[in-house]
Design an enzyme around this catalytic site. Structure first.
Site, mmCIF file in Angstrom:
data_model
loop_
_atom_site.group_PDB
_atom_site.id
_atom_site.type_symbol
_atom_site.label_atom_id
_atom_site.label_comp_id
_atom_site.label_asym_id
_atom_site.label_seq_id
_atom_site.Cartn_x
_atom_site.Cartn_y
_atom_site.Cartn_z
ATOM 1 N N GLY A 44 -2.977 8.902 -1.468
ATOM 2 C CA GLY A 44 -4.112 8.683 -0.562
ATOM 3 C C GLY A 44 -4.842 7.377 -0.803
ATOM 4 O O GLY A 44 -4.347 6.491 -1.494
ATOM 5 N N GLY B 180 -0.238 -1.378 2.424
ATOM 6 C CA GLY B 180 1.027 -1.129 1.727
ATOM 7 C C GLY B 180 1.570 0.244 2.110
ATOM 8 O O GLY B 180 2.747 0.382 2.475
ATOM 9 N N HIS B 181 0.704 1.267 2.050
ATOM 10 C CA HIS B 181 1.139 2.608 2.459
ATOM 11 C C HIS B 181 1.545 2.610 3.932
ATOM 12 O O HIS B 181 2.567 3.184 4.310
ATOM 13 C CB HIS B 181 -0.012 3.613 2.286
ATOM 14 C CG HIS B 181 -0.530 3.770 0.892
ATOM 15 N ND1 HIS B 181 -1.807 3.408 0.518
ATOM 16 C CD2 HIS B 181 0.052 4.265 -0.230
ATOM 17 C CE1 HIS B 181 -1.995 3.682 -0.758
ATOM 18 N NE2 HIS B 181 -0.884 4.194 -1.247
ATOM 19 N N LYS C 136 6.529 -1.928 -5.059
ATOM 20 C CA LYS C 136 5.373 -2.218 -5.921
ATOM 21 C C LYS C 136 5.494 -1.413 -7.219
ATOM 22 O O LYS C 136 5.208 -1.909 -8.295
ATOM 23 C CB LYS C 136 4.099 -1.867 -5.144
ATOM 24 C CG LYS C 136 2.882 -1.606 -5.977
ATOM 25 C CD LYS C 136 2.076 -2.860 -6.130
ATOM 26 C CE LYS C 136 0.869 -2.737 -7.012
ATOM 27 N NZ LYS C 136 0.324 -1.425 -7.228
ATOM 28 N N GLN D 62 9.250 3.424 -10.659
ATOM 29 C CA GLN D 62 9.192 4.724 -9.984
ATOM 30 C C GLN D 62 10.318 4.839 -8.944
ATOM 31 O O GLN D 62 10.999 5.864 -8.856
ATOM 32 C CB GLN D 62 7.827 4.873 -9.317
ATOM 33 C CG GLN D 62 7.712 6.053 -8.377
ATOM 34 C CD GLN D 62 6.307 6.211 -7.849
ATOM 35 O OE1 GLN D 62 5.444 6.739 -8.530
ATOM 36 N NE2 GLN D 62 6.046 5.763 -6.635
ATOM 37 N N VAL E 209 3.377 -5.195 -0.120
ATOM 38 C CA VAL E 209 2.417 -5.811 0.809
ATOM 39 C C VAL E 209 1.274 -6.398 -0.011
ATOM 40 O O VAL E 209 0.751 -5.747 -0.925
ATOM 41 C CB VAL E 209 1.895 -4.780 1.828
ATOM 42 C CG1 VAL E 209 0.834 -5.387 2.727
ATOM 43 C CG2 VAL E 209 3.048 -4.245 2.666
ATOM 44 N N SER F 242 -4.531 0.970 -4.318
ATOM 45 C CA SER F 242 -5.769 1.754 -4.204
ATOM 46 C C SER F 242 -6.709 1.395 -5.347
ATOM 47 O O SER F 242 -7.923 1.449 -5.211
ATOM 48 C CB SER F 242 -5.445 3.248 -4.249
ATOM 49 O OG SER F 242 -4.470 3.561 -3.284
ATOM 50 N N ARG F 243 -6.135 1.023 -6.486
ATOM 51 C CA ARG F 243 -6.956 0.716 -7.671
ATOM 52 C C ARG F 243 -7.696 -0.614 -7.554
ATOM 53 O O ARG F 243 -8.613 -0.872 -8.336
ATOM 54 C CB ARG F 243 -6.098 0.741 -8.935
ATOM 55 C CG ARG F 243 -5.632 2.134 -9.300
ATOM 56 C CD ARG F 243 -4.958 2.192 -10.657
ATOM 57 N NE ARG F 243 -4.821 3.557 -11.126
ATOM 58 C CZ ARG F 243 -3.700 4.291 -11.042
ATOM 59 N NH1 ARG F 243 -2.613 3.768 -10.507
ATOM 60 N NH2 ARG F 243 -3.672 5.523 -11.489
#
Ligand code: AMP
Length: 281
Positions: free
Chosen positions: A31, A36-37, A149, A153, A176, A186-187
């Site tokens: 969330g 980017g998302h 990014k 992962q 992005v 988000s951070r």
């Protein structure tokens, strides 16, 4: 756009779509969506009939001293962006849905988590692997998209998909960036104005490495030293790692003579930022 909050709601929805021969593309997130998302959703939209976004801040991938409790949230804005990007269903479970009482299972990988971020975040990738496995079983997608990014992962999920025989095509999405080069995250919301100015050191150092390598510097120790000095010339920065590694195995390399992944983790103030680039020689 449907909002589904329980495992059975989500599974029933997906089963119904699959029965109608609809293809499902899935973008898992925590969330606080940014461009980017959204780029991952936009990549998925033309590839499928149904586009599913999940929003779940997964507690098991955070270490004890990490930012689980302060992780930013704005569900209303997330749903707006998701809808604009063509999302047809959002899976929005709470912690009890994903980890009910007496939950006991852990998915772990043997090699990939031993490198890069796994060294300082020992529980992180076990948490990621476990939650992604669950999400795959709940959403039952044909395609799942993850950002480059979080390169480690993405590699780990490719491996997990292969190892556990998930019939899911895994796609990577380009990083992005903000106009000045900072990778969206988000951070980034945690950064003060001066820290935001220092955060640019990550992407700038990736460009510096590309330049040095194209000029003939192939020695990893020499490159690491130059990049560290460069990053530390910005205030409030603290390098956790600057690693040149094999893009598939993530094993460290000492001399660059093939395509290499350069990955960085840097604390800017208290905020831990990561970035990476694939460099061809
Ligand atoms: P997160 O919400 O941080 O867990 O990220 C959800 C997905 O978005 C992951 O697959 C990330 O790799 C991806 N992502 C995060 N930031 C970016 C970015 N700047 N560009 C592209 N994808 C991203």
């Amino acid at each position: 756009m449907e909002i589904l909050k329980t495992t059975s709601q989500m599974q029933s929805w997906s089963k119904a779509k699959r029965k109608e021969s609809k293809t499902i593309c899935f973008v898992p997130t925590m969330g606080y969506l940014h461009k980017g998302h959204v780029s991952l959703l936009e990549k998925g939209d033309p590839l499928c009939d149904e586009l599913v976004l999940s929003i779940f801040v997964n507690p098991t991938q955070f270490g004890a001293n990490e930012d689980l409790d302060s992780y930013p949230m704005d569900i209303e804005n997330d749903l707006r962006l998701a809808k604009e990007a063509g999302t047809t269903a959002v899976f929005l479970p709470n912690k009890e849905i994903i980890y009910p009482d007496n939950f006991q299972t852990q998915i772990s990988l043997t090699n990939l988590p031993n490198h890069l971020c796994g060294k300082s975040r020992p529980v992180h990738f076990g948490g990621v692997a476990t939650v992604v496995t669950k999400l795959f079983n709940i959403v039952m997608p044909d395609i799942a998209i993850f950002g480059q990014k979080d390169y480690q992962q993405l590699q780990l999920i490719r491996q997990l998909t292969l190892d556990l025989d998930f019939d899911i095509k895994i796609l990577g999405g380009d990083i992005v960036r903000e106009k000045d080069g900072l990778a969206m995250s988000s951070r980034n919301a945690y950064l003060t104005e001066s820290q935001r100015a220092s955060a640019i050191s990550l992407s700038k150092s990736l460009n510096l490495a590309k330049k040095l390598i194209s000029e003939g510097e192939k020695n990893v120790s020499a490159l690491q030293e130059k990049l560290q000095t460069f990053i530390h010339s910005y205030t409030e920065t603290n390098v956790e790692y600057i690693t040149f590694c094999d893009p598939k195995t993530l094993e460290d390399i000492e001399l660059i003579n093939n395509e290499v992944l350069l990955a960085l983790a840097v604390k800017v103030g208290k905020t831990r930022l990561i970035d990476n680039v694939l460099i061809s020689v």
